[in-house]
Design a protein around this motif. Structure first.
Motif, PDB file in Angstrom:
ATOM      1  N   TYR A   1       0.590   5.344   0.512  1.00 35.58           N
ATOM      2  CA  TYR A   1      -0.345   6.386   0.971  1.00 35.58           C
ATOM      3  C   TYR A   1       0.221   7.672   1.296  1.00 35.58           C
ATOM      4  O   TYR A   1       1.509   7.966   1.261  1.00 35.58           O
ATOM      5  CB  TYR A   1      -1.193   5.867   1.993  1.00 35.58           C
ATOM      6  N   THR A   2      -0.511   8.927   1.596  1.00 40.21           N
ATOM      7  CA  THR A   2       0.070  10.053   1.855  1.00 40.21           C
ATOM      8  C   THR A   2      -1.167  10.867   2.708  1.00 40.21           C
ATOM      9  O   THR A   2      -2.436  10.453   2.317  1.00 40.21           O
ATOM     10  CB  THR A   2       0.277  11.114   0.514  1.00 40.21           C
ATOM     11  N   GLY A   3      -0.862  11.909   3.518  1.00 40.53           N
ATOM     12  CA  GLY A   3      -1.708  12.401   4.140  1.00 40.53           C
ATOM     13  C   GLY A   3      -1.461  13.621   5.093  1.00 40.53           C
ATOM     14  O   GLY A   3      -0.169  13.560   5.153  1.00 40.53           O
TER      15      GLY A   3
ATOM     16  N   SER B   1       0.673  -1.171   0.206  1.00 42.07           N
ATOM     17  CA  SER B   1       0.169  -0.026   0.057  1.00 42.07           C
ATOM     18  C   SER B   1       0.793   1.245   0.045  1.00 42.07           C
ATOM     19  O   SER B   1       1.831   1.425   0.680  1.00 42.07           O
ATOM     20  CB  SER B   1      -0.999  -0.069   1.426  1.00 42.07           C
TER      21      SER B   1
ATOM     22  N   SER C   1       6.000  -1.193   7.521  1.00 45.16           N
ATOM     23  CA  SER C   1       5.379   0.005   6.846  1.00 45.16           C
ATOM     24  C   SER C   1       6.700   0.848   7.251  1.00 45.16           C
ATOM     25  O   SER C   1       7.658   0.836   8.110  1.00 45.16           O
ATOM     26  CB  SER C   1       4.418   0.380   7.652  1.00 45.16           C
TER      27      SER C   1
ATOM     28  N   LYS D   1       7.331   5.356   6.712  1.00 45.07           N
ATOM     29  CA  LYS D   1       6.816   6.631   6.278  1.00 45.07           C
ATOM     30  C   LYS D   1       7.859   7.899   6.676  1.00 45.07           C
ATOM     31  O   LYS D   1       8.594   7.715   7.356  1.00 45.07           O
ATOM     32  CB  LYS D   1       5.476   7.012   6.879  1.00 45.07           C
TER      33      LYS D   1
END
Length: 881
Positions: free
Chosen positions: A550-552, A548, A744, A746
């Motif tokens: 994602y960004t946010g 997966s 994961s 980030k």
């Protein structure tokens, strides 16, 4: 290739097998004297050759003499006017010599035939089999059947028996009375006539065997062997004839083989006829009148083999030549329509060539075939010359189509006629030649001359009509269309070629049928695709879950900027603990697919063998009814004759007629069953057109390796692998209890300050096992089911194998009984009943009863044989890997 006249001729003299060298020399000298005395003005010299030279390049027995006759120039002949009359005269003069057979040929032809095919004659009917007596008898029968066919100049059956041999047959009872041993007696006989080593002789450093045997005077006659004294254990002596029957007996003269198979042959020299049609008539005659035992078959050789090889080569050369001509013409005119217009000259030329051969009564030989190749090129050239003139005038653009055709034809008529006449006049001398080699020249020249006449007619008349029709663009009415006529002629020409060139063989042996089935059968292709599919699925064992991106953004306290995730990556459900089990499962699935393919192929082989042998059975049954039809037809004629001459009542004749009509129905049923059997076989072969089976090399006896305990089989391998596959699936299901890894990463910006990194790793553990426990338990039970299925199948296959073996052995004994006893008795019963009915010794009821009993015996034999074939196929299916 047409037979060449070598000028001289040769013939072979065949004396009785075992004739001594002295007698052969005397006979050949007598033959030479008779020939020279009767034809002194025609024959220059005559020589006979006997035996084998120092270098045995041409081995032959002593009872054959090659006699070469050298002729004088034909203008010096006085008694005969042609070579054929001379040969006939020589045959007539030599008829006074009894016990000698002659075969006439030519010196070079005889040598070439022997060098190329091993047979001196033009045609050899080769008969293959095991028993020398049957081979010799059937060869004599073949010689008698073909001797009256037109074109057979001479017939000779190869001598395989008749050589007198001294045979010693011991009386074992007397040997026991005198306490003698056979090996001791054999040693005495061998020593007396061939010599035996009695000691060693030394001369310096050299050593020699001391050999003892009877002197020459006591080794001449059979009486010397009969009166040979042997020692008894008590010291006395008795002659050998007291304990043995010593006599002359006929033995094998020679045993010839082709590819390890015993064979004999009937040699035929061709006279005033082409080989192709003669062989065809011989085949038809032998198919109708010759009956061969099972395992015996015929092949045709000699110069006929050269014809077949050359015909096959022409099947490649002629289409290639036609294609090259078409390509070159297209490059010249650069128009597909005009190329076809010029190409129409080929069928027109072929018609003229075939018609000229017909007028001169010449067959389509290899020389004529080469003439057609020459003709096609020349015929197309004239059409190209005329069409080129039309195109040149058309390019000017100021002439109508009619003017183009008229002016172009006038301009090119002279070169076209000049080319045609040059070819015709140039080939005219070979066409009428009678000199040496003219036999090869005449067909070639005849084809070219006849073809050029019709090709020129096409070029000057038909080609302008075609040009006007095509170039004007007008639609021509069907009633006036000329190319249709050309197409019809072309079709007939192709039919003529197909009748003279051997068609493609569409008969399949069992081996060819199996090869074709493996190539075409869809389920076998699907099995291979399944293997490829399972190999592709092997990669699924390495399950690294899902990825997966994602960004946010999220708030951070009361800050306006908060936390901004530039990018994040997650990898979830990484199944590290299940890779090994899933890999093993994938490998077992590949193995299962491979075993399934093997099993599918074995099932296909078994089904093809059973279907093929069923076709063989129905075909043999149809042939049996056909033979019976001939027998009942003779019976009906005899019954009709007896009825007309008041020797029998009308009811007997009507009964015979009813039996014959019933047989006709049986023949139709047999034919229908045969066609159905072919259709069943074709469901596995998937052959697109009609075919038949080749029964010449059928194996009617098998030697299977019967084993007492069947522990290994492809079927058992399949179920054993199914057990392994179920166990692998169970183990794979158990891996679902293990945790899966999550990873994961980030990258963040906090309060506008970049460069913050974050990562995490963890495990996903199933806490509620109800669903997975049920799946795992089901997999375990599935494995136990596979185990029980394997045990059950093992018992069933072993039981089936034992049952098949018992039936196989019983059927094998029955077939031996039928072959050795029942079938010969049935054959004799039919012959005896037929003769007895004709002589009036039995009535029609007895005849019918005896005949039907014999025929029923033959039918039972075919049924048992078919059952034997089926059992053999099923047993091989179980035991062969």
């Amino acid at each position: 290739i047409p037979k060449l006249d070598e000028g001289d001729f040769a013939f072979q003299a065949f004396l009785k097998p075992g004739t001594s060298l002295t007698e052969v020399e005397e006979a050949s000298t007598t033959i030479q004297k008779i020939v020279l005395e009767n034809f002194p003005d025609e024959i220059e010299s005559i020589q006979a050759r006997i035996g084998v030279a120092t270098l045995p390049m041409d081995p032959m027995p002593l009872d054959i003499a090659d006699i070469f006759v050298i002729l004088k120039p034909q203008d010096e002949w006085t008694k005969v006017s042609s070579k054929k009359e001379l040969i006939d005269g020589v045959k007539e003069k030599l008829e006074i010599l009894s016990g000698i057979n002659f075969e006439f040929t030519q010196p070079i032809e005889m040598r070439f035939n022997e060098l190329l095919t091993g047979i001196r004659e033009d045609i050899a009917i080769k008969l293959y089999g095991d028993d020398l007596d049957i081979l010799a008898n059937k060869a004599e029968e073949i010689a008698g059947l073909v001797s009256g066919i037109r074109g057979v100049g001479g017939v000779k059956a190869e001598a395989v028996k008749g050589l007198p041999q001294i045979t010693v047959q011991y009386d074992r009872n007397k040997l026991g009375q005198f306490d003698l041993d056979i090996s001791d007696l054999n040693t005495i006989v061998e020593t007396a006539f061939s010599g035996g080593v009695a000691g060693k002789i030394y001369e310096g450093e050299r050593m020699f065997d001391l050999v003892v045997r009877l002197d020459k005077e006591h080794r001449k006659s059979i009486k010397d062997l009969q009166n040979l004294f042997v020692n008894l254990p008590d010291g006395t002596q008795i002659p050998l004839k007291e304990v043995a029957d010593i006599s002359y007996r006929s033995g094998p003269m020679q045993i010839s083989r082709d590819n390890t198979n015993r064979r004999t042959y009937v040699g035929i020299n061709v006279q005033d006829r082409d080989i192709k049609s003669l062989v065809t008539e011989i085949q038809e005659t032998l198919d109708k009148k010759l009956e061969l035992p099972t395992g015996y078959y015929i092949r045709y050789g000699g110069a006929f083999e050269n014809l077949e090889r050359a015909s096959k080569r022409l099947l490649v050369v002629v289409p290639l030549v036609l294609a090259l001509i078409f390509m070159l013409v297209f490059f010249a005119v650069k128009s597909f329509k005009q190329t076809l217009m010029i190409y129409v000259a080929i069928p027109f030329a072929a018609v003229g060539g075939i018609f000229s051969l017909y007028l001169r009564d010449m067959p389509l030989s290899i020389s004529a075939g080469v003439g057609f190749i020459v003709l096609f090129g020349v015929a197309v050239l004239n059409g190209l010359v005329l069409l080129s003139a039309f195109n040149e005038l058309k390019a000017k653009g100021n002439l109508s189509i009619k003017d183009i055709i008229v002016k172009g034809s006038v301009r090119r008529i002279r070169p076209i006629l000049l080319t045609a006449s040059t070819d015709i006049l140039g080939f005219l001398p070979p066409a009428i030649s009678t000199s040496a080699g003219a036999e090869v020249q005449r067909p070639l020249a005849t084809v070219v001359i006849g073809g050029m006449l019709t090709a020129t007619l096409l070029t000057l008349i038909v080609l302008p009509v075609l040009y006007r029709w095509i170039e004007s663009g007008k639609k021509l009415k069907v009633s006036k269309i000329k190319p249709i006529t050309v197409s019809i002629i072309f079709i007939f020409v192709m039919i003529g070629f197909s009748q003279n060139i051997k068609a493609q063989d569409t008969t399949f042996t069992l081996v060819q049928s199996l090869k074709l089935a493996r190539k075409n059968y869809p389920l076998l292709k699907a099995a291979q695709l399944n293997i490829d599919k399972q190999k592709a699925l092997k990669l699924t064992a390495y399950d690294f879950g899902t990825t997966s991106f994602y960004t946010g953004k999220e708030e951070f306290g009361n800050s306006e900027n908060g936390v901004f995730n530039q990018i994040g990556i997650e990898q979830n459900d990484i199944d590290l603990f299940g890779i090994s089990a899933k890999t093993k499962l994938a490998e077992n699935k590949i193995k299962s697919a491979e075993i399934s393919k093997t099993l599918t192929e074995k099932i296909l082989i078994k089904n093809v063998e059973i279907a093929w042998y069923n076709v063989y059975y129905t075909k043999k049954l149809k042939e049996l009814f056909a033979q019976t039809d001939s027998l009942y037809a003779d019976f009906l004629r005899a019954a009709k004759l007896k009825y007309k001459t008041n020797e029998s009542s009308k009811i007997e004749y009507l009964s015979a007629n009813t039996k014959y009509n019933r047989l006709k129905v049986d023949i139709k049923i047999a034919q229908s069953n045969y066609l159905i059997a072919l259709e069943i076989l074709n469901t596995y072969l998937l052959y697109p057109s009609d075919f038949d089976i080749n029964t010449e090399k059928i194996q009617t006896e098998f030697k299977l390796n019967i084993i007492t305990d069947l522990n290994k089989s492809s079927i058992l391998d399949f179920y054993e692998n199914e057990k392994k596959l179920a166990k692998s699936e169970w183990k794979t299901e158990r891996t679902n209890f293990f945790p899966k890894m999550d990873i994961s990463y980030k990258r963040q910006i906090i309060n506008d300050v970049p460069g913050f990194n974050g990562w995490q790793a963890g495990f996903s553990v199933p806490l509620l096992f109800f669903s997975q426990s049920g799946k795992t338990k089901a997999s375990e039970l599935n494995y136990k089911i596979a185990e029980e299925n394997f045990k059950q199948k093992s018992l069933e296959i072993k039981s089936e194998y034992n049952r098949l073996v018992n039936r196989y052995l019983i059927t094998e004994d029955l077939i031996k009984h039928y072959k050795n006893e029942a079938i010969p008795v049935a054959e004799e019963q039919i012959k005896a009943s037929k003769l007895a009915y004709k002589l009036g010794n039995i009535d029609y009821i007895q005849f019918i009863r005896n005949t039907e009993t014999a025929i029923e015996t033959k039918k039972e034999f075919l049924e048992f044989q078919n059952r034997f074939f089926e059992l053999s196929a099923k047993i091989r299916f179980l035991i062969e890997d």
